[in-house]
Write an enzyme that holds these catalytic residues in place. Structure first.
Site, PDB file in Angstrom:
ATOM      1  N   SER A 276      48.361  49.405  72.033  1.00 41.10           N
ATOM      2  CA  SER A 276      49.583  48.904  71.396  1.00 41.10           C
ATOM      3  C   SER A 276      50.703  49.930  71.495  1.00 41.10           C
ATOM      4  O   SER A 276      50.459  51.147  71.434  1.00 41.10           O
ATOM      5  CB  SER A 276      49.306  48.605  69.920  1.00 41.10           C
ATOM      6  OG  SER A 276      50.501  48.361  69.214  1.00 41.10           O
TER       7      SER A 276
ATOM      8  N   TYR B 186      47.165  50.698  61.465  1.00 41.48           N
ATOM      9  CA  TYR B 186      46.904  49.884  62.663  1.00 41.48           C
ATOM     10  C   TYR B 186      47.206  50.700  63.917  1.00 41.48           C
ATOM     11  O   TYR B 186      46.378  50.796  64.824  1.00 41.48           O
ATOM     12  CB  TYR B 186      47.751  48.615  62.651  1.00 41.48           C
ATOM     13  CG  TYR B 186      47.804  47.929  64.001  1.00 41.48           C
ATOM     14  CD1 TYR B 186      46.715  47.221  64.492  1.00 41.48           C
ATOM     15  CD2 TYR B 186      48.947  48.014  64.804  1.00 41.48           C
ATOM     16  CE1 TYR B 186      46.752  46.617  65.734  1.00 41.48           C
ATOM     17  CE2 TYR B 186      48.983  47.407  66.054  1.00 41.48           C
ATOM     18  CZ  TYR B 186      47.887  46.712  66.511  1.00 41.48           C
ATOM     19  OH  TYR B 186      47.915  46.125  67.754  1.00 41.48           O
TER      20      TYR B 186
ATOM     21  N   LYS C 154      49.094  33.349  63.882  1.00 43.46           N
ATOM     22  CA  LYS C 154      49.268  34.729  63.442  1.00 43.46           C
ATOM     23  C   LYS C 154      50.113  34.872  62.180  1.00 43.46           C
ATOM     24  O   LYS C 154      50.210  35.959  61.614  1.00 43.46           O
ATOM     25  CB  LYS C 154      49.891  35.563  64.569  1.00 43.46           C
ATOM     26  CG  LYS C 154      48.998  35.694  65.792  1.00 43.46           C
ATOM     27  CD  LYS C 154      49.628  36.564  66.869  1.00 43.46           C
ATOM     28  CE  LYS C 154      49.734  38.003  66.423  1.00 43.46           C
ATOM     29  NZ  LYS C 154      50.246  38.874  67.503  1.00 43.46           N
TER      30      LYS C 154
END
Length: 332
Positions: A115, A138, A176
């Protein structure tokens, strides 16, 4: 057989659909359908089997997985506001290490989702350690797995490719919720309220002028397949367009795309006109995002180009038009 973890999710389901387009049907999808609506992402896909992610982990640990041509590891908790670090590290880091160990032992290529969040609030987005400083757990979970991969790469027995996804948008992300793309949210705001709402300015950017590298899902799938076809390549690569565009640009593209669906002869309107008509409005940024928000991202794609990927990427105006048409068809 191909294994796709997170295969009922956004990027995973699009990879499954892309494999189908290549004539592949022997696909094992791994996911967690606690949020049952995700099954809809696979309704038009052909797979050979489905397994829950917890059972899949048991298979991994017992060495009971079937032979695989490659593993696309897209499964993860992707909620950047998830506060439970223990859960995040178990789900995103430890799970990924177990899968990597199996792939190396079986000499199976692993293509996995990293990411752009690993870069945090930085301004240089190159795949080097000195530019990496995630703002949330995250991002930290993705960063730590990238670090683990870097240690394995010199002795790897099979290809390992990590993709640092920037702001991906496109079909099959509806499940999502708040983590869906701004293009998705803007479309639904236009349908329901006839206007879109963006965050007010932050970090020196004017209202809606925060800029991200928005990459269309079709381009993400193409890059994954580029590396699938080149088993001599390994490494960690940014996957973005290399061009930052503002949230205002996304909003304008969505409004004009929706207008074109309603009235094909309507002309495009500019940002200032949409602001004056209050079709584009600005709201304060939630307190929970203060200090944890990337106001600017722009992928350096020199490593990707050096790996032989030379295709162009969809700019926001093109990708959003395709996406809005797809969402409108689904809404019908």
């Amino acid at each position: 057989m191909y294994i796709v973890t997170g295969g009922a999710g956004f990027i995973g389901a699009n990879i499954v659909k892309g494999l189908n387009a290549r004539g592949e049907r022997d696909i094992l999808v791994v996911d967690d359908l606690s949020s049952g609506d995700k099954f809809r992402n696979l309704m038009d896909c052909e797979i050979s089997d489905y397994v829950d992610k917890d059972l899949f982990l048991q298979w991994l640990e017992k060495g009971k997985l079937p032979n695989a041509a490659a593993v696309f590891h897209e499964g993860a908790c992707s909620d950047t506001m998830e506060p439970d670090g223990r859960y995040m590290m178990n789900n995103n880091y430890e799970y990924s290490k177990t899968l990597l160990a199996w792939c190396q032992a079986q000499r199976v290529p692993l293509l996995y989702a990293s990411s752009a969040s690993v870069y945090g609030a930085g301004r240089i987005f190159e795949e080097r350690r000195e530019h990496e400083a995630p703002l949330n757990v995250y991002g930290y979970s993705k960063f730590q797995f990238d670090q683990f991969v870097r240690r394995v790469l010199p002795v790897a027995t099979a290809p390992i490719v990590g993709f640092r996804y920037f702001n991906v948008y496109g079909p099959r992300e509806q499940h999502k919720g708040r983590m869906a793309s701004v293009a998705f949210h803007f479309f639904n705001q236009m349908r329901e309220h006839g206007r879109v709402r963006l965050f007010q300015g932050s970090d020196g950017y004017a209202d809606g002028e925060q800029r991200r590298d928005f990459v269309y899902i079709d381009d993400v799938v193409k890059v994954n397949f580029h590396f699938l076809e080149r088993p001599d390549l390994s490494g960690i690569f940014n996957l973005g367009t290399g061009q930052a565009q503002s949230f205002n640009e996304v909003a304008v593209a969505v409004v004009n795309a929706v207008d074109a669906l309603r009235n094909p002869s309507s002309g495009s309107r500019e940002l200032q006109a949409l602001q004056q008509e209050k079709i584009i409005e600005y709201i304060p940024m939630p307190v929970a995002l203060h200090g944890k928000y990337q106001s600017f991202t722009q992928a350096s794609i020199s490593a990707l180009r050096a790996a032989g990927y030379q295709d162009s990427f969809h700019p926001v105006q093109e990708g959003v038009m395709q996406y809005v048409r797809w969402m409108d068809a689904q809404a019908q």
